[in-house]
Design an enzyme around this catalytic site. Structure first.
Site, PDB file in Angstrom:
ATOM      1  N   ASP A  57       0.836  -1.209   0.000  1.00 46.91           N
ATOM      2  CA  ASP A  57       0.000   0.000   0.000  1.00 46.91           C
ATOM      3  C   ASP A  57       0.870   1.259   0.000  1.00 46.91           C
ATOM      4  O   ASP A  57       0.360   2.386  -0.033  1.00 46.91           O
ATOM      5  CB  ASP A  57      -1.018   0.007   1.150  1.00 46.91           C
ATOM      6  CG  ASP A  57      -0.364   0.014   2.517  1.00 46.91           C
ATOM      7  OD1 ASP A  57       0.869  -0.135   2.607  1.00 46.91           O
ATOM      8  OD2 ASP A  57      -1.103   0.181   3.522  1.00 46.91           O
ATOM      9  N   SER A  58       2.203   1.082  -0.031  1.00 43.15           N
ATOM     10  CA  SER A  58       3.111   2.203  -0.288  1.00 43.15           C
ATOM     11  C   SER A  58       2.794   2.798  -1.658  1.00 43.15           C
ATOM     12  O   SER A  58       3.258   3.896  -1.996  1.00 43.15           O
ATOM     13  CB  SER A  58       4.573   1.737  -0.243  1.00 43.15           C
ATOM     14  OG  SER A  58       4.762   0.595  -1.047  1.00 43.15           O
ATOM     15  N   ASP A  96      -1.053  -6.240   0.194  1.00 44.28           N
ATOM     16  CA  ASP A  96      -1.318  -5.493   1.420  1.00 44.28           C
ATOM     17  C   ASP A  96      -2.812  -5.247   1.578  1.00 44.28           C
ATOM     18  O   ASP A  96      -3.486  -4.836   0.629  1.00 44.28           O
ATOM     19  CB  ASP A  96      -0.634  -4.112   1.341  1.00 44.28           C
ATOM     20  CG  ASP A  96       0.576  -4.013   2.252  1.00 44.28           C
ATOM     21  OD1 ASP A  96       0.706  -4.832   3.186  1.00 44.28           O
ATOM     22  OD2 ASP A  96       1.397  -3.104   2.017  1.00 44.28           O
ATOM     23  N   LYS A 126      -1.107  -9.330   3.379  1.00 42.13           N
ATOM     24  CA  LYS A 126      -0.278  -8.812   4.470  1.00 42.13           C
ATOM     25  C   LYS A 126      -1.088  -7.765   5.222  1.00 42.13           C
ATOM     26  O   LYS A 126      -1.847  -7.005   4.601  1.00 42.13           O
ATOM     27  CB  LYS A 126       1.017  -8.182   3.936  1.00 42.13           C
ATOM     28  CG  LYS A 126       1.856  -7.531   5.034  1.00 42.13           C
ATOM     29  CD  LYS A 126       3.265  -7.202   4.572  1.00 42.13           C
ATOM     30  CE  LYS A 126       3.440  -5.876   3.887  1.00 42.13           C
ATOM     31  NZ  LYS A 126       2.993  -4.678   4.658  1.00 42.13           N
ATOM     32  N   GLU A 128      -0.851  -4.979   8.827  1.00 38.39           N
ATOM     33  CA  GLU A 128       0.035  -4.352   9.811  1.00 38.39           C
ATOM     34  C   GLU A 128      -0.515  -4.489  11.228  1.00 38.39           C
ATOM     35  O   GLU A 128      -1.718  -4.416  11.435  1.00 38.39           O
ATOM     36  CB  GLU A 128       0.185  -2.856   9.482  1.00 38.39           C
ATOM     37  CG  GLU A 128       0.872  -2.590   8.171  1.00 38.39           C
ATOM     38  CD  GLU A 128       1.028  -1.094   7.891  1.00 38.39           C
ATOM     39  OE1 GLU A 128       0.791  -0.268   8.787  1.00 38.39           O
ATOM     40  OE2 GLU A 128       1.391  -0.774   6.740  1.00 38.39           O
ATOM     41  N   GLU A 191       9.898  -3.706  10.218  1.00 39.14           N
ATOM     42  CA  GLU A 191      10.249  -2.443   9.547  1.00 39.14           C
ATOM     43  C   GLU A 191      10.858  -1.447  10.531  1.00 39.14           C
ATOM     44  O   GLU A 191      10.286  -1.162  11.590  1.00 39.14           O
ATOM     45  CB  GLU A 191       8.999  -1.829   8.876  1.00 39.14           C
ATOM     46  CG  GLU A 191       9.304  -0.481   8.217  1.00 39.14           C
ATOM     47  CD  GLU A 191       8.282  -0.022   7.186  1.00 39.14           C
ATOM     48  OE1 GLU A 191       7.359  -0.779   6.863  1.00 39.14           O
ATOM     49  OE2 GLU A 191       8.448   1.109   6.691  1.00 39.14           O
TER      50      GLU A 191
HETATM   51  O1  KIV Z   1       3.695  -1.048   1.519  1.00 39.48           O
HETATM   52  C1  KIV Z   1       4.800  -1.597   1.343  1.00 39.48           C
HETATM   53  O2  KIV Z   1       5.398  -1.502   0.270  1.00 39.48           O
HETATM   54  C2  KIV Z   1       5.362  -2.366   2.442  1.00 39.48           C
HETATM   55  C3  KIV Z   1       6.767  -2.850   2.346  1.00 39.48           C
HETATM   56  C4  KIV Z   1       7.743  -1.768   2.163  1.00 39.48           C
HETATM   57  C5  KIV Z   1       7.114  -3.766   3.458  1.00 39.48           C
HETATM   58  O3  KIV Z   1       4.679  -2.584   3.409  1.00 39.48           O
END
Ligand code: KIV
Length: 274
Positions: A57-58, A96, A126, A128, A191
């Protein structure tokens, strides 16, 4: 000659599975994970042999230029995950779960993780958070959807944390990592935590740890594709290594195109239909 496919994990060309990941800690081969958002990047890193493509989600920051990842929606993650899945022949694809797509209840978490797997063809999700997210992880895993955890700096908590900072509470990190493992996650991202803390967690946990800003002792490493290719503008965090600086040739190609169009030297006859 056998007509059965080779069991996964037995050669470098076989698709990477969740059990392959679980077998990774303590092994010589460290896991390479890349966060990316589209088909060409997915092809590039899949063909390079990356073990896992993470649709992070970056996306909100890297592709849309937003200050954080909070605005990214589940539908947007699904859109990008479909493109990444099409480009991945071998790598495990993990998607994510964006902010507020799993925090409300275990039922919400299962429903949205299910949408991700059904609509994209990805292999895992994934999410958090540590101890407080354990009920959500457990519920998703009970629905047979593999979960990668993410502790330490959790960017979706940026409002509470007040910024993107190294997380130094060793006791909390270990408690969170243990909760994520006990809830059934198959791997965990650490992280922005000090190296000795990541080393301790990696030694204690049985599932593989994937570090980003967590030093060299994790069972694998993850970076954002745009960061490692040198395509991200602005100041880079300490943990980013630019394995190339593609913004230089890209910027020079962009200027050459503009100039060629202005001068009328593009397209040439060989680039036109007669
Ligand atoms: O959102 C993302 O790209 C991430 C990674 C950098 C671990 O969570």
């Amino acid at each position: 000659m056998s007509h059965h496919p080779a069991p996964s994990g037995t050669n470098d060309l076989a698709p990477v599975t969740v059990p392959d990941f679980l077998a990774a800690p303590g092994k010589k081969r460290l896991l390479s994970v890349v966060s990316l958002y589209d088909y060409p990047m997915a092809r590039l890193f899949d063909e390079a042999g990356a073990d896992c493509l993470l649709v992070g989600d970056s996306l909100g920051m890297v592709v849309r230029g937003e200050p954080d990842s909070l605005a990214v929606t589940l539908d947007e993650m699904i859109y990008h995950a479909k493109a990444v899945v099409r480009g991945a022949k071998r790598a495990l694809v993990v998607v994510d779960m964006p902010f507020m797509s799993y925090q409300i209840s275990p039922a919400q978490a299962v429903e949205n993780a299910g949408r991700i797997l059904k609509e994209t063809g990805a292999h895992a999700v994934k999410l958090e958070g540590g101890m407080r997210m354990a009920p959500m992880i457990e519920a998703i895993v009970n629905a047979d959807i593999p979960v990668m955890g993410h502790v330490g700096l959790t960017p979706q908590s940026v409002r509470r944390l007040g910024g993107f900072r190294v997380q130094r509470n060793a006791a909390k990190l270990l408690e969170d990592a243990r909760s994520v493992e006990a809830a059934g996650a198959f791997s965990i991202v650490l992280e922005c935590v000090p190296t000795p803390q990541a080393e301790e967690v990696s030694r204690i946990l049985e599932i593989p740890t994937i570090g980003i800003g967590a030093g060299p002792h994790c069972d694998g490493q993850v970076l954002v594709a745009h960061d490692l290719l040198g395509l991200t503008p602005g100041k880079k965090p300490r943990f980013v290594r630019q394995f190339a600086n593609l913004s230089e040739p890209a910027s020079s190609a962009a200027s050459s195109f503009v100039q060629a169009v202005r001068e009328g030297t593009y397209p040439a006859a060989s680039e036109s239909y007669q």
